[in-house]
Every structure is written in C-alpha cells, then in structure tokens.
Design an enzyme around this catalytic site. Structure first.
Site, PDB file in Angstrom:
ATOM      1  CG  ASN A   1      -1.681   1.305   1.351  1.00 35.54           C
ATOM      2  OD1 ASN A   1      -1.819   2.040   0.373  1.00 35.54           O
ATOM      3  ND2 ASN A   1      -2.188   1.594   2.542  1.00 35.54           N
TER       4      ASN A   1
ATOM      5  CE  LYS B   1       0.642   3.687   4.926  1.00 37.26           C
ATOM      6  NZ  LYS B   1      -0.049   3.682   6.177  1.00 37.26           N
TER       7      LYS B   1
ATOM      8  CG  HIS C   1      -6.031   1.795   4.758  1.00 38.95           C
ATOM      9  ND1 HIS C   1      -5.548   2.800   5.560  1.00 38.95           N
ATOM     10  CD2 HIS C   1      -5.035   0.881   4.647  1.00 38.95           C
ATOM     11  CE1 HIS C   1      -4.305   2.507   5.910  1.00 38.95           C
ATOM     12  NE2 HIS C   1      -3.967   1.350   5.364  1.00 38.95           N
TER      13      HIS C   1
ATOM     14  CD  GLU D   1      -3.108   5.544   6.450  1.00 36.23           C
ATOM     15  OE1 GLU D   1      -3.048   5.680   5.214  1.00 36.23           O
ATOM     16  OE2 GLU D   1      -2.212   4.990   7.125  1.00 36.23           O
TER      17      GLU D   1
ATOM     18  CD  GLU E   1      -3.800  -2.673   7.008  1.00 35.31           C
ATOM     19  OE1 GLU E   1      -2.665  -2.862   6.602  1.00 35.31           O
ATOM     20  OE2 GLU E   1      -4.441  -1.639   6.755  1.00 35.31           O
TER      21      GLU E   1
ATOM     22  N   GLY F   1       1.912   2.153  10.741  1.00 36.71           N
ATOM     23  CA  GLY F   1       2.851   3.268  10.650  1.00 36.71           C
ATOM     24  C   GLY F   1       3.446   3.672  11.988  1.00 36.71           C
TER      25      GLY F   1
ATOM     26  CB  SER G   1       4.622  -1.831  12.181  1.00 36.08           C
ATOM     27  OG  SER G   1       4.191  -0.493  12.400  1.00 36.08           O
TER      28      SER G   1
HETATM   29  C1  PEP Z   1      -0.956   0.154   5.680  1.00 37.26           C
HETATM   30  O1  PEP Z   1      -0.853   1.265   5.201  1.00 37.26           O
HETATM   31  O2  PEP Z   1      -1.886  -0.576   5.341  1.00 37.26           O
HETATM   32  C2  PEP Z   1       0.055  -0.288   6.642  1.00 37.26           C
HETATM   33  C3  PEP Z   1      -0.074  -1.469   7.201  1.00 37.26           C
HETATM   34  O3  PEP Z   1       1.083   0.591   6.910  1.00 37.26           O
HETATM   35  P1  PEP Z   1       2.479   0.256   7.655  1.00 37.26           P
HETATM   36  O4  PEP Z   1       3.006  -1.021   7.046  1.00 37.26           O
HETATM   37  O5  PEP Z   1       3.356   1.427   7.346  1.00 37.26           O
HETATM   38  O6  PEP Z   1       2.175   0.093   9.090  1.00 37.26           O
END
Ligand code: PEP
Length: 250
Positions: free
Chosen positions: A9, A11, A96, A98, A167, A173, A211
């Site tokens: 992803n 972003k 997601h 976000e 998630e 993040g 992460s």
């Molecule tokens: C994501 O954006 O779906 C995500 C899991 O981000 P990160 O790996 O940076 O935690």
C-alpha cells in the site's frame, strides 16, 4: 490452497513517473514463486503507469486504494470502479483505517464500496481493525465483527472473491506490530465469522497489516492463519519490498 498475497500500500506516495521507476527496480530483482502473488495498491493517478510497467510480469496485480460506489456523476474528486478498471486496476482497498479515521468513512459507505467492486468483478480487500483504546477495552473482536457485518447478505460466489486485511490501527505506521500469535488469534476469529456467512468463507485470504518489515515478515507468514501481508511504509523501498516478497517462513 489459499495463495500467499504480499500487498503493497503505497498510500499517497509515488506518482506515475515514480511508480514506473520503482517497478523497474522491483522487476530487476523479482523472482516469481509458486502460490505467491504480489499486489500493488497505488495512488489512482499511478494505476495506468503501474499496470503498464507490470504488463509482462508474473503473479502480480495492480489495485487502487479507494473507490466511490457510483459509476459516474457529479462527485468531484472521486474515482469510480469502472474508471479504476479502465486504468488497469483489478483490486481495491476498502475501509483502510486512514479512510475510516482520517476521512470519516463509515461502515455503511464501506459496504456500498464492497458491493460496487464485486458487481464489477474487482477484488475488494476489506480492511478491519481496532484502535488502541478499543483493544485496551477488550473490544477487538466486537469491533472487527461489526466491521465485517457489511458482508451480511452477500452470496457464496461474492464471498469467494473477497480478501480481508486485519490491520490493528495502533500498529499502522507506528513501528508496533501485533505479535504473530496475537494476529493469528484475530485471524482465526475472522475466519470463524466468515464461516457463519457461508462455506465460501474458508477460501477468503486474510492478510495481516501493521508495521510489517523485512525483519518480521517471515515470522508473520509462518502462522498458518496469516495468508499474506498488507505493507505500507516498508513497501516504498524496492530493496525492503523485495525482501518481504521473498520472505520464507521455513
Ligand atoms: C498500511 O498502510 O496498510 C500499513 C499497514 O502501513 P504500515 O506497514 O506502514 O504500518
């Protein structure tokens, strides 16, 4: 057997030129493996460039990070499912964290997006997960079940075309990942819930995200309940992404 899906992803990173340059570097080091797929959720403006760059690649897929459920109309700033498909997308992230927590997207909107994608034969990757406060209140499973309720009423054929990504919001993040055992426990609960929706629930891949890095990818995919990874930050560097794509649990 469910395939292992390693999904990036990006972003709001990598426009068309950056996406093409990234994918050139990625392809130079990519060795396709059996029963393993590599998916890229790229900004909508980069879908066509990514699809062109990956045209001859094996076991890869390009997706968008968000769609709107109406096919066209006066919805300034939105991307419809047919437009995403025309540009080369065959999957889309939905819900997601976000989108939910920065843009205020609701479960009802998430459900409309899932249905619009399924109607167009595009794979929805439905993202679910609890906040830190919810986890501390021991509400992880009730939150995830509420987010999965948008699937109620879908038929077996539709369910069989879904992907779920667990998630935990506190892990995205932040550098804090769920332990493989913690993630596997939630995945097992998601699988049980999917089973209540129909037998096809068994075929739904459930990815973990939050992460993920080259250093923890192998351990996570070593859990039989974890069918793949959704990776943000560590998917933005070709070397680290290649290390995750090639991670082996044995
Ligand atoms: C994501 O954006 O779906 C995500 C899991 O981000 P990160 O790996 O940076 O935690």
């Amino acid at each position: 057997m469910r395939p292992l899906i390693l999904a990036a992803n990006w972003k709001m990173h990598l426009g068309p030129a950056g996406a093409a340059a990234f994918l050139r570097e990625f392809l130079a080091g990519y060795h396709p493996a059996s029963n393993r797929e590599v998916w890229f959720f790229v900004p909508s403006v980069s879908v066509a460039a990514a699809a062109a760059a990956l045209r001859d690649a094996t076991a890869v897929r390009v997706g968008v990070q968000n769609v709107y459920w109406e096919p066209k109309g006066a919805f300034t700033g939105e991307t419809s499912v047919p437009m995403a498909v025309e540009a080369g997308a065959s999957a889309a992230l939905v819900g997601h964290s976000e989108r939910r927590h920065v843009f205020g997207e609701t479960d009802a909107e998430t459900g409309l997006k899932v249905r619009a994608l399924l109607a167009a034969d595009v794979i929805p990757v439905l993202c679910v997960g609890e906040t830190l406060a919810e986890r501390e209140r021991d509400q992880t499973l009730s939150v995830v079940r509420r987010q999965l309720a948008v699937l109620d009423g879908l038929d077996r054929a539709a369910l069989a075309r879904l992907v779920i990504a667990y998630e935990p919001v506190w892990a995205i993040g932040t550098g804090r990942n769920a332990t493989p055992a913690d993630a596997a426990q939630v995945h097992a609960a998601i699988r049980t819930h999917l089973g209540t929706l129909g037998a096809a629930g068994d075929h739904v891949p459930i990815l973990y995200g939050g992460s993920v890095k080259p250093g923890n990818a192998a351990e996570l995919i070593g859990e039989s309940e974890i069918d793949g990874l959704l990776v943000g930050g560590a998917s933005l560097d070709p070397a680290s992404w290649l290390a995750i794509v090639g991670a082996r649990s044995d």
